[in-house]
Design an enzyme around this catalytic site. Sequence first.
Site, PDB file in Angstrom:
ATOM      1  CE  LYS A 115     -35.439 -27.635   2.363  1.00 20.90           C
ATOM      2  NZ  LYS A 115     -34.635 -28.796   2.052  1.00 20.90           N
ATOM      3  CE  LYS A 197     -29.605 -23.460  -1.999  1.00 24.57           C
ATOM      4  NZ  LYS A 197     -29.273 -24.642  -1.189  1.00 24.57           N
ATOM      5  CE  LYS A 200     -29.687 -31.775  -5.254  1.00 25.94           C
ATOM      6  NZ  LYS A 200     -30.205 -32.015  -3.909  1.00 25.94           N
TER       7      LYS A 200
HETATM    8  P1  ATP Z   1     -32.285 -27.669  -2.473  1.00 22.35           P
HETATM    9  O1  ATP Z   1     -32.073 -26.296  -2.985  1.00 22.35           O
HETATM   10  O2  ATP Z   1     -33.164 -28.507  -3.317  1.00 22.35           O
HETATM   11  O3  ATP Z   1     -32.601 -27.735  -1.016  1.00 22.35           O
HETATM   12  P2  ATP Z   1     -29.467 -27.818  -2.715  1.00 22.35           P
HETATM   13  O4  ATP Z   1     -29.251 -27.273  -4.087  1.00 22.35           O
HETATM   14  O5  ATP Z   1     -29.155 -26.937  -1.570  1.00 22.35           O
HETATM   15  O6  ATP Z   1     -30.907 -28.416  -2.604  1.00 22.35           O
HETATM   16  P3  ATP Z   1     -28.196 -30.026  -1.401  1.00 22.35           P
HETATM   17  O7  ATP Z   1     -28.303 -31.457  -1.720  1.00 22.35           O
HETATM   18  O8  ATP Z   1     -28.984 -29.535  -0.236  1.00 22.35           O
HETATM   19  O9  ATP Z   1     -28.628 -29.147  -2.645  1.00 22.35           O
HETATM   20  O10 ATP Z   1     -26.690 -29.609  -1.280  1.00 22.35           O
HETATM   21  C1  ATP Z   1     -25.584 -30.333  -1.760  1.00 22.35           C
HETATM   22  C2  ATP Z   1     -24.342 -29.494  -1.584  1.00 22.35           C
HETATM   23  O11 ATP Z   1     -24.304 -28.448  -2.553  1.00 22.35           O
HETATM   24  C3  ATP Z   1     -24.217 -28.817  -0.231  1.00 22.35           C
HETATM   25  O12 ATP Z   1     -22.880 -28.865   0.207  1.00 22.35           O
HETATM   26  C4  ATP Z   1     -24.618 -27.399  -0.497  1.00 22.35           C
HETATM   27  O13 ATP Z   1     -24.016 -26.498   0.404  1.00 22.35           O
HETATM   28  C5  ATP Z   1     -24.064 -27.209  -1.899  1.00 22.35           C
HETATM   29  N1  ATP Z   1     -24.812 -26.197  -2.635  1.00 22.35           N
HETATM   30  C6  ATP Z   1     -26.132 -26.234  -2.916  1.00 22.35           C
HETATM   31  N2  ATP Z   1     -26.502 -25.176  -3.652  1.00 22.35           N
HETATM   32  C7  ATP Z   1     -25.396 -24.436  -3.839  1.00 22.35           C
HETATM   33  C8  ATP Z   1     -25.127 -23.215  -4.525  1.00 22.35           C
HETATM   34  N3  ATP Z   1     -26.077 -22.551  -5.157  1.00 22.35           N
HETATM   35  N4  ATP Z   1     -23.868 -22.738  -4.528  1.00 22.35           N
HETATM   36  C9  ATP Z   1     -22.871 -23.402  -3.895  1.00 22.35           C
HETATM   37  N5  ATP Z   1     -23.049 -24.561  -3.231  1.00 22.35           N
HETATM   38  C10 ATP Z   1     -24.288 -25.086  -3.192  1.00 22.35           C
END
Ligand code: ATP
Length: 334
Positions: A115, A197, A200
């Site tokens: 980040k 990955k 969001k």
């Molecule tokens: P960003 O990518 O915007 O940082 P994020 O998608 O990782 O956000 P978070 O709010 O950080 O979302 O995560 C919420 C939950 O979803 C966490 O437990 C994280 O491990 C899980 N998670 C996030 N992305 C994935 C993914 N692609 N596959 C499986 N689990 C995920």
Amino acid sequence: MEQGKKRIYSAIQPTGIITIGNYIGAINNWLKFLDDFDSIFAIADLHSLTVRQNPTEYRQRGLSFFAQLLATGLDPEKCVLYFQSHVPAHTELTWLLNCFTYVGEMQRMTQFKDKSAKNEDNINMGLLDYPVLMAADILLYQVHYVPIGIDQKQHLEITRDIAMRFNNIYGDVFTIPEGFYPKVGAKIFSLQDPTSKMSKSDPDPNGAISIIEDPDSIARKIKRAVTDSEREVRYDVENKPGVSNLLVILSAMSGQSLESVIDKYTGYSYKDIKEVVAEAVIEHLAPIRAEYTRLMKDKAYLMETAKEGALKAAYIANKTLRKVKRKVGLVELK
Ligand code: ATP
Ligand code: LTN
């Protein structure tokens, strides 16, 4: 909260959209715990302030996330659901834990390095301190299990380290939490880049699907999902990451084991498998979308539910916080 049950805790940041990656990797797993565990879930709205947010959008998104979580089935009768910022104990414990955390440890965190590389003009203290706030979230509630995606493993490990360090000095103050990762779907990949990955906050709208997305858009995105130059379906994460990702999504969304999905669909054409996946995703998400639409029309109910959640969370959190303050030697007001 029932006596004797083990406790789970998890949280999600209100950034971007709740994707099927978040759902499969985290939320769907939370739902499985509801009946057998004391379950506490938060919207980690202080964590995402480490990145600059537009206040109006952020406020709306917070409420929308709350409604989406309720709509997935996180029934407030069966779990505590609240906003992190509504329980001041989180920031208080963060300060106390900061004094038991080394700067070097925080600088070595993968997410901090990623980040800060991406936000060179805003490497703020919050970004560095992010894992300590997450440790405070978890440790306040004396949690046994933390169901998360694999990307959060390092943060859970540091939470354990901080807790053990504190306990070594002051006795058994914190329960040492364990991470809980789904067997299938701990990491769902982007539909446009199946080696990274599904995120969001992916700026490419075709990479991720929201859990409240409309059916046409879901079908379109899956149809466009990046695969490879072969023609037939085979599960092979290394050589066919796009197709393998689709099979994992299908397994999670249809409730079939990955093995049976592989058995059934090996040899299918890419066009046909994409249709099957789209149908399963649309069908699984339809009731969530409907419930979300209904809930968003009832803001009073949402606010009342958020308030009740915060009160229940604060009751548990304050107990731990008082104990920590006592242990480190702060003067207590009686
Ligand atoms: P960003 O990518 O915007 O940082 P994020 O998608 O990782 O956000 P978070 O709010 O950080 O979302 O995560 C919420 C939950 O979803 C966490 O437990 C994280 O491990 C899980 N998670 C996030 N992305 C994935 C993914 N692609 N596959 C499986 N689990 C995920
Ligand atoms: N950092 C987590 C969100 C989060 C969390 C938590 C998860 C904040 N506090 C406590 C589990 C337990 C993420 O998913 N990015």
